[in-house]
Design an enzyme around this catalytic site. Structure first.
Site, PDB file in Angstrom:
ATOM      1  N   ASP A 109      -4.763   6.747 -39.812  1.00 24.47           N
ATOM      2  CA  ASP A 109      -3.545   7.434 -40.245  1.00 24.47           C
ATOM      3  C   ASP A 109      -3.848   8.225 -41.513  1.00 24.47           C
ATOM      4  O   ASP A 109      -4.557   7.755 -42.406  1.00 24.47           O
ATOM      5  CB  ASP A 109      -2.428   6.407 -40.505  1.00 24.47           C
ATOM      6  CG  ASP A 109      -1.058   7.055 -40.589  1.00 24.47           C
ATOM      7  OD1 ASP A 109      -0.254   6.871 -39.658  1.00 24.47           O
ATOM      8  OD2 ASP A 109      -0.784   7.759 -41.591  1.00 24.47           O
ATOM      9  N   ILE A 110      -3.279   9.410 -41.618  1.00 28.06           N
ATOM     10  CA  ILE A 110      -3.535  10.292 -42.762  1.00 28.06           C
ATOM     11  C   ILE A 110      -2.890   9.744 -44.042  1.00 28.06           C
ATOM     12  O   ILE A 110      -3.320  10.096 -45.153  1.00 28.06           O
ATOM     13  CB  ILE A 110      -3.027  11.721 -42.446  1.00 28.06           C
ATOM     14  CG1 ILE A 110      -3.758  12.754 -43.287  1.00 28.06           C
ATOM     15  CG2 ILE A 110      -1.516  11.838 -42.621  1.00 28.06           C
ATOM     16  CD1 ILE A 110      -3.553  14.186 -42.789  1.00 28.06           C
ATOM     17  N   ASN A 139       7.110   3.044 -33.109  1.00 32.19           N
ATOM     18  CA  ASN A 139       8.458   3.552 -33.351  1.00 32.19           C
ATOM     19  C   ASN A 139       8.863   4.439 -32.182  1.00 32.19           C
ATOM     20  O   ASN A 139       8.125   5.339 -31.802  1.00 32.19           O
ATOM     21  CB  ASN A 139       8.480   4.361 -34.650  1.00 32.19           C
ATOM     22  CG  ASN A 139       8.244   3.490 -35.875  1.00 32.19           C
ATOM     23  OD1 ASN A 139       8.792   2.395 -35.954  1.00 32.19           O
ATOM     24  ND2 ASN A 139       7.437   3.967 -36.812  1.00 32.19           N
ATOM     25  N   GLU A 156       8.419   9.893 -36.066  1.00 29.32           N
ATOM     26  CA  GLU A 156       8.304  11.244 -36.633  1.00 29.32           C
ATOM     27  C   GLU A 156       7.480  12.185 -35.776  1.00 29.32           C
ATOM     28  O   GLU A 156       7.684  13.394 -35.816  1.00 29.32           O
ATOM     29  CB  GLU A 156       7.710  11.172 -38.043  1.00 29.32           C
ATOM     30  CG  GLU A 156       8.695  10.568 -39.034  1.00 29.32           C
ATOM     31  CD  GLU A 156       8.295  10.749 -40.480  1.00 29.32           C
ATOM     32  OE1 GLU A 156       7.098  10.941 -40.741  1.00 29.32           O
ATOM     33  OE2 GLU A 156       9.199  10.697 -41.336  1.00 29.32           O
ATOM     34  N   VAL A 157       6.502  11.646 -35.057  1.00 28.00           N
ATOM     35  CA  VAL A 157       5.643  12.501 -34.232  1.00 28.00           C
ATOM     36  C   VAL A 157       5.995  12.251 -32.764  1.00 28.00           C
ATOM     37  O   VAL A 157       5.937  11.102 -32.293  1.00 28.00           O
ATOM     38  CB  VAL A 157       4.149  12.209 -34.491  1.00 28.00           C
ATOM     39  CG1 VAL A 157       3.274  13.087 -33.605  1.00 28.00           C
ATOM     40  CG2 VAL A 157       3.799  12.421 -35.964  1.00 28.00           C
ATOM     41  N   HIS A 193       2.514   6.731 -30.138  1.00 21.83           N
ATOM     42  CA  HIS A 193       1.416   6.184 -30.940  1.00 21.83           C
ATOM     43  C   HIS A 193       1.755   4.749 -31.301  1.00 21.83           C
ATOM     44  O   HIS A 193       2.902   4.433 -31.622  1.00 21.83           O
ATOM     45  CB  HIS A 193       1.156   7.009 -32.202  1.00 21.83           C
ATOM     46  CG  HIS A 193       2.382   7.380 -32.970  1.00 21.83           C
ATOM     47  ND1 HIS A 193       3.265   8.353 -32.535  1.00 21.83           N
ATOM     48  CD2 HIS A 193       2.889   6.900 -34.131  1.00 21.83           C
ATOM     49  CE1 HIS A 193       4.255   8.457 -33.415  1.00 21.83           C
ATOM     50  NE2 HIS A 193       4.058   7.582 -34.387  1.00 21.83           N
ATOM     51  N   HIS A 251       0.804   2.003 -34.089  1.00 22.04           N
ATOM     52  CA  HIS A 251       0.168   1.781 -35.381  1.00 22.04           C
ATOM     53  C   HIS A 251      -0.530   0.423 -35.342  1.00 22.04           C
ATOM     54  O   HIS A 251       0.060  -0.563 -34.884  1.00 22.04           O
ATOM     55  CB  HIS A 251       1.204   1.712 -36.505  1.00 22.04           C
ATOM     56  CG  HIS A 251       2.020   2.953 -36.705  1.00 22.04           C
ATOM     57  ND1 HIS A 251       1.806   3.819 -37.748  1.00 22.04           N
ATOM     58  CD2 HIS A 251       3.065   3.460 -36.009  1.00 22.04           C
ATOM     59  CE1 HIS A 251       2.696   4.805 -37.698  1.00 22.04           C
ATOM     60  NE2 HIS A 251       3.479   4.612 -36.649  1.00 22.04           N
TER      61      HIS A 251
HETATM   62  P1  5GP Z   1       5.867   7.504 -36.895  1.00 23.37           P
HETATM   63  O1  5GP Z   1       6.820   7.500 -38.045  1.00 23.37           O
HETATM   64  O2  5GP Z   1       6.119   8.672 -35.958  1.00 23.37           O
HETATM   65  O3  5GP Z   1       5.791   6.175 -36.196  1.00 23.37           O
HETATM   66  O4  5GP Z   1       4.424   7.691 -37.541  1.00 23.37           O
HETATM   67  C1  5GP Z   1       3.742   8.914 -37.600  1.00 23.37           C
HETATM   68  C2  5GP Z   1       2.453   8.655 -38.363  1.00 23.37           C
HETATM   69  O5  5GP Z   1       1.598   9.762 -38.174  1.00 23.37           O
HETATM   70  C3  5GP Z   1       2.647   8.484 -39.877  1.00 23.37           C
HETATM   71  O6  5GP Z   1       2.160   7.216 -40.280  1.00 23.37           O
HETATM   72  C4  5GP Z   1       1.852   9.651 -40.476  1.00 23.37           C
HETATM   73  O7  5GP Z   1       1.202   9.320 -41.679  1.00 23.37           O
HETATM   74  C5  5GP Z   1       0.868   9.984 -39.364  1.00 23.37           C
HETATM   75  N1  5GP Z   1       0.424  11.374 -39.337  1.00 23.37           N
HETATM   76  C6  5GP Z   1       1.221  12.471 -39.404  1.00 23.37           C
HETATM   77  N2  5GP Z   1       0.473  13.596 -39.335  1.00 23.37           N
HETATM   78  C7  5GP Z   1      -0.821  13.186 -39.217  1.00 23.37           C
HETATM   79  C8  5GP Z   1      -2.052  13.899 -39.097  1.00 23.37           C
HETATM   80  O8  5GP Z   1      -2.127  15.127 -39.092  1.00 23.37           O
HETATM   81  N3  5GP Z   1      -3.178  13.146 -38.981  1.00 23.37           N
HETATM   82  C9  5GP Z   1      -3.140  11.768 -38.977  1.00 23.37           C
HETATM   83  N4  5GP Z   1      -4.317  11.135 -38.868  1.00 23.37           N
HETATM   84  N5  5GP Z   1      -1.990  11.067 -39.096  1.00 23.37           N
HETATM   85  C10 5GP Z   1      -0.847  11.777 -39.209  1.00 23.37           C
END
Ligand code: 5GP
Length: 125
Positions: free
Chosen positions: A39-40, A97, A105-106, A110, A112
């Protein structure tokens, strides 16, 4: 911004772009059905994301539409990634999520993987 768990797949989401090699990632593991990368913005000493290679927005979308091979391949890849990271002992947490209430958010499924320290209670109250 949180996204819906269902609906059309957006080919330009950030994880689709990582899968196409348009954006770099720190890869941990790759299989025919899944990609795992750091994760970034890590929220634990180890914070890795595992994504299916197919176009699925969320767990809701994936569990309804993916083939048996994709589902088995993805679930195995999550377990293999945790093992490769050395997290089987003393343990790790999985989180997926799905949708607005979960603050997804994405819009590409995914999971985690968190580890590297004691992670405390399951959810903030
Ligand atoms: P969500 O809230 O959708 O469950 O988590 C999205 C995750 O994607 C976050 O933890 C965020 O830090 C990670 N993320 C967003 N953009 C990028 C990216 O460009 N590269 C990587 N490696 N992780 C990302």
């Amino acid at each position: 911004m949180p996204v819906d768990a269902l609906g059309a797949y957006d080919d330009n989401n950030i994880f689709a772009r990582i899968l196409r090699g348009e954006i770099p990632c720190k890869q941990v593991h790759e299989t025919p059905h899944a990609l795992a990368f750091h994760d970034i913005n890590p929220q634990a000493p180890t914070h890795v994301l595992v994504i299916p290679k197919g176009p699925y927005r969320s767990w809701a979308d994936f569990s309804a539409k993916a083939s048996e091979a994709e589902i088995a391949g993805f679930v195995r890849a999550v377990g293999e990634t945790a093992k490769l990271l050395g997290l089987e002992e003393p343990g790790y947490r999985l989180l997926a999520n799905a949708g607005v209430n979960a603050h997804q958010e994405v819009p590409h499924l995914h999971v985690h993987i968190f580890g590297g320290r004691a992670l405390g209670p399951m959810l903030a109250r």
